[in-house]
Design an enzyme around this catalytic site. Structure first.
Site, short mmCIF file in Angstrom:
data_model
loop_
_atom_site.label_atom_id
_atom_site.label_comp_id
_atom_site.label_asym_id
_atom_site.label_seq_id
_atom_site.Cartn_x
_atom_site.Cartn_y
_atom_site.Cartn_z
N ARG A 22 0.85 -1.19 0.00
CA ARG A 22 0.00 0.00 0.00
C ARG A 22 0.89 1.24 0.00
NH1 ARG A 22 -3.67 -0.40 5.07
NH2 ARG A 22 -4.45 1.59 4.27
N SER A 24 0.67 4.08 1.87
CA SER A 24 0.84 4.89 3.07
C SER A 24 2.27 4.82 3.59
CB SER A 24 -0.13 4.42 4.17
OG SER A 24 0.30 3.19 4.71
N LYS A 92 -3.70 -8.18 10.45
CA LYS A 92 -5.05 -7.93 10.99
C LYS A 92 -6.04 -7.52 9.90
CE LYS A 92 -4.29 -3.11 12.44
NZ LYS A 92 -5.23 -2.49 11.51
N ASP A 93 -5.54 -7.05 8.75
CA ASP A 93 -6.42 -6.64 7.65
C ASP A 93 -6.85 -7.80 6.75
OD1 ASP A 93 -6.25 -3.98 8.44
OD2 ASP A 93 -4.60 -3.53 7.07
N THR A 136 -11.38 7.25 17.40
CA THR A 136 -11.06 5.92 16.88
C THR A 136 -12.16 5.51 15.92
OG1 THR A 136 -10.69 3.57 17.38
CG2 THR A 136 -12.18 4.75 18.84
N SER A 138 -12.59 2.28 15.36
CA SER A 138 -12.70 0.86 15.69
C SER A 138 -13.80 0.59 16.71
CB SER A 138 -11.36 0.36 16.25
OG SER A 138 -11.50 -0.86 16.94
N ARG A 140 -14.16 -2.23 18.17
CA ARG A 140 -13.49 -3.00 19.22
C ARG A 140 -12.92 -2.06 20.28
NH1 ARG A 140 -8.31 -3.26 20.08
NH2 ARG A 140 -7.83 -2.33 18.04
N ARG A 141 -12.21 -1.03 19.85
CA ARG A 141 -11.64 -0.09 20.80
C ARG A 141 -12.74 0.67 21.53
NH1 ARG A 141 -7.22 1.88 16.36
NH2 ARG A 141 -5.48 0.51 16.99
N ARG A 162 -10.88 8.28 10.64
CA ARG A 162 -10.07 7.42 9.77
C ARG A 162 -8.94 8.28 9.24
NH1 ARG A 162 -12.19 4.22 4.95
NH2 ARG A 162 -9.99 3.68 4.93
N GLY A 163 -8.03 7.65 8.50
CA GLY A 163 -6.92 8.39 7.93
C GLY A 163 -5.60 7.87 8.46
N THR A 167 -2.86 12.32 10.10
CA THR A 167 -4.22 12.87 10.12
C THR A 167 -4.84 12.71 11.49
OG1 THR A 167 -4.55 12.42 7.77
CG2 THR A 167 -6.52 12.68 9.10
N ARG A 168 -4.71 11.52 12.05
CA ARG A 168 -5.35 11.25 13.34
C ARG A 168 -4.73 12.07 14.47
NH1 ARG A 168 -7.10 4.86 13.20
NH2 ARG A 168 -7.16 4.66 10.94
N CYS A 255 -13.08 -8.29 9.97
CA CYS A 255 -11.97 -7.62 10.64
C CYS A 255 -12.36 -6.26 11.21
CB CYS A 255 -10.77 -7.49 9.70
SG CYS A 255 -11.08 -6.52 8.23
#
Length: 330
Positions: A22, A24, A92-93, A136, A138, A140-141, A162-163, A167-168, A255
């Site tokens: 990817r 990023s 994890k993806d 977040t 997520s 899950r979080r 997201r980002g 960005t975050r 996921c």
């Protein structure tokens, strides 16, 4: 496109191996580490081939765009077309179902699997003010952070974000958020662990299954390359993430579902003789969590690791886990 030379490669050597990644900064950083290791083992250069995935183009939240596989399909398509020789994914993806045409040739040694907080004024999570805005994307979080905040007599506001990492963290630096939650592994690989204000223990927030681990994937028919890439495999990491992903698969969750899992290898003195697998599923507001663990001998085979994950998933389903997941894999 960048090239990783190797001292072992000579003029006129075989063409460089093409590693799909990817675009990023994080993806390229972790792919470059793999490229350097493969180049050293192979005695030939490795070049990064940057590929944009659907998850990179679509800025909607993961649950809205399908979650499962959105960051990996373009890379896998490039592998099957022969445009690249191998790919590096954040494990994890990856969907839990593995295509027959592709093989995960290596799972290198795992980075820190935990989540971390980057907060204003150097705050820890427990020091955040009541009503703090925590970013977040997520579920899950969100579930576990709400539950922990409630346990210390506090409430937080989860703000979906997201980002990329810049960005975050930028939302915190700009005052829009009090804190964001990120994976420790990403910040460590980018050399930015100094920005962390709190490390969230697995007892507070269980990470995503296989968080912090990478998957090095190639075409199954390319047996020589698969054998070369296997030199990077870490057996302890592979058995742990196999158990975690088996739990995720047995819960039939994608996921982006609110599932956390972590397998620890436990040592008695210098001898590692047991593995503990912990799992959690919760509602997004953290009002209900199903959190269980099991401990047993370290799995000696792929099937043993899968069985451990399935066993814990079965116990979690018996406790009502199925009703807490917002997304079910198709």
């Amino acid at each position: 496109m960048t090239t990783t030379p190797t001292a072992h490669a000579s003029e006129g050597a075989a063409r460089p191996l093409r590693l799909g990644t990817r675009r990023s900064a994080l993806a390229k950083a972790q792919s470059q580490r793999v490229a350097d290791a493969v180049a050293a083992h192979a005695g030939r250069p490795v070049e990064l081939v940057e590929i944009t995935t659907y998850g990179d183009r679509n800025r909607a939240h993961l649950a809205q765009i399908g979650g499962t596989g959105v960051f990996v399909t373009a890379l896998r398509d490039a592998l099957l077309r022969g445009d690249i020789d191998f790919a590096v994914h954040s494990l994890k993806d990856l969907p839990t179902a593995q295509p027959e045409e592709l093989v995960i040739a290596a799972v290198p040694r795992r980075e820190d699997p935990r989540d971390v907080l980057v907060a204003r004024d150097g705050l820890t999570f427990d020091a955040l003010p009541d009503g703090a805005r925590v970013g977040t994307g997520s579920a899950r979080r969100s579930a576990q952070l709400h539950a922990h905040a409630r346990g210390i007599g506090r409430a937080i506001r989860i703000v979906p974000v997201r980002g990329n990492i810049d960005t975050r963290i930028g939302y915190v630096r700009g005052g829009e958020l009090d804190a964001v939650v990120l994976a420790a592994a990403g910040l460590n690989r980018l050399g930015r662990s100094g920005e962390v204000t709190d490390v969230l223990s697995a007892g507070t927030v269980l990470p995503a299954p296989a968080q912090g681990a990478l998957a090095v994937e190639c075409a199954a028919v390319n047996v020589d390359l698969a054998a070369l890439l296997a030199e990077l495999d870490d057996p302890g990491t592979r058995v742990a993430v196999t158990a975690e992903r088996s739990l995720l698969a047995a819960l039939e969750a994608g996921c982006s579902a609110p599932v956390g899992a972590l397998a620890d290898l436990l040592a008695d003195g210098q001898i590692v003789n047991e593995m503990r697998l912990r799992g959690v599923v919760g509602t997004a507001d953290g009002s209900t969590l199903v959190q269980l663990s099991t401990t047993g001998p370290v799995p000696v085979s792929h099937q043993d690791a899968i069985a451990l994950g399935r066993e814990l998933a079965s116990e979690m389903l018996a406790k009502g886990a199925a009703g807490l997941m917002g997304e079910r894999a198709l």
